[in-house]
Design an enzyme around this catalytic site. Structure first.
Site: not given
Length: 292
Positions: A203-205
């Protein structure tokens, strides 16, 4: 003062309890509720004092980390594996979580990588854990579903990078940065694991962590990683050709008004972007992957 955590020395107003129960909350039916009233979390405990209310919220957030760690053990049967694996007793260290068969499962292994910030192993979004549900804010439903499907599971802890003392801040060997953490865990635990087929949810980073890992461990990932599910990944492929094998097995679900799984505009050579079927960033993981 026993049982209290101090956010600022000398200011008794900044002393907070050290357990969720002492804050007056508990997890019931998958949601954090007031023990007495059954209501959800209330941010404004001191009217007109935004600074105190924020510190109160952050103190509960720190406790949430330990609560999720406990749930990973009690509800999912995961155990901690140390990082570094050969840490001296006096050396700062952290850990990842793994199922009993994470290293021995001969077929399938799932790796979970959260985003940046305050979240730790087992969390997608602290805000959702506090204000919504455990299912939307934690990795618990993903872990349980994977275990039902016969996967071993390993949960990274990429944001746990240092230990603070009164005098300084000491980096954790093997976890100096999220990228270092992933590389160390791959080398010490994942690569030696028996699984022929490895899947990653990032997720995300966590997407940046994954692309960094591919860059340094390219041949090893090509041989064994068959699926990478990203949600609102913030990665950037400076040379897409070098990542073509990763691109081939990956999808990135992003915030969009389009129906779930509908194609979304993707830069040439990048990981294919598809709609998460929702426009609220915090919910992309639970909305896209639980329903896909």
């Amino acid at each position: 003062m026993a049982g209290l955590a101090c956010c600022k020395k000398g200011n008794t107003e900044d002393l907070f309890p050290e357990t969720l129960k002492d804050f007056g909350y508990e997890f019931k039916d998958g949601k954090m509720r007031n023990i007495e009233t059954g209501e959800g979390f209330k941010f404004g405990v001191k009217e007109g004092d935004q600074a105190y209310n924020q510190k109160h919220y952050e103190a509960i957030g720190e406790i949430i980390t330990e609560e999720v760690y406990t749930l990973l053990k009690t509800e999912c049967g995961l155990k901690q594996l140390p990082v570094p694996c050969d840490a001296e007793p006096s050396e700062p260290s952290t850990f990842v979580f793994a199922s009993e068969d994470a290293l021995s499962n001969p077929e399938k292994l799932l790796i979970l990588i959260h985003g940046s910030g305050v979240v730790r192993a087992g969390q997608w979004a602290r805000r959702l854990i506090i204000n919504d549900t455990l299912d939307s804010g934690t990795q618990l439903p993903f872990i349980k579903e994977a275990q039902k499907d016969g996967y071993g599971v390993l949960v990274m802890n990429t944001n746990d990078n240092y230990r603070r003392s009164q005098l300084n801040r000491s980096k954790i060997r093997g976890s100096e940065t999220p990228e270092c953490h992933a590389q160390y865990v791959w080398e010490q635990y994942i690569n030696p694991a028996k699984a022929k087929h490895i899947a990653i949810i990032a997720h995300s980073y966590g997407g940046c962590v994954t692309t960094s890992l591919f860059k340094t461990k390219r041949e090893e990932l090509i041989k064994r990683v068959f699926c990478v599910a990203m949600t609102d990944s913030v990665h950037f492929l400076s040379n897409p050709v070098a990542y073509k094998e990763l691109v081939k097995v990956s999808r990135n679900w992003v915030c969009s008004q389009q129906p779930l799984d509908a194609p979304v505009s993707t830069q040439h050579g990048d990981i294919k972007r598809v709609s998460a079927g929702i426009v609220i960033y915090l919910y992309t993981v639970c909305h896209a992957l639980v329903r896909s």
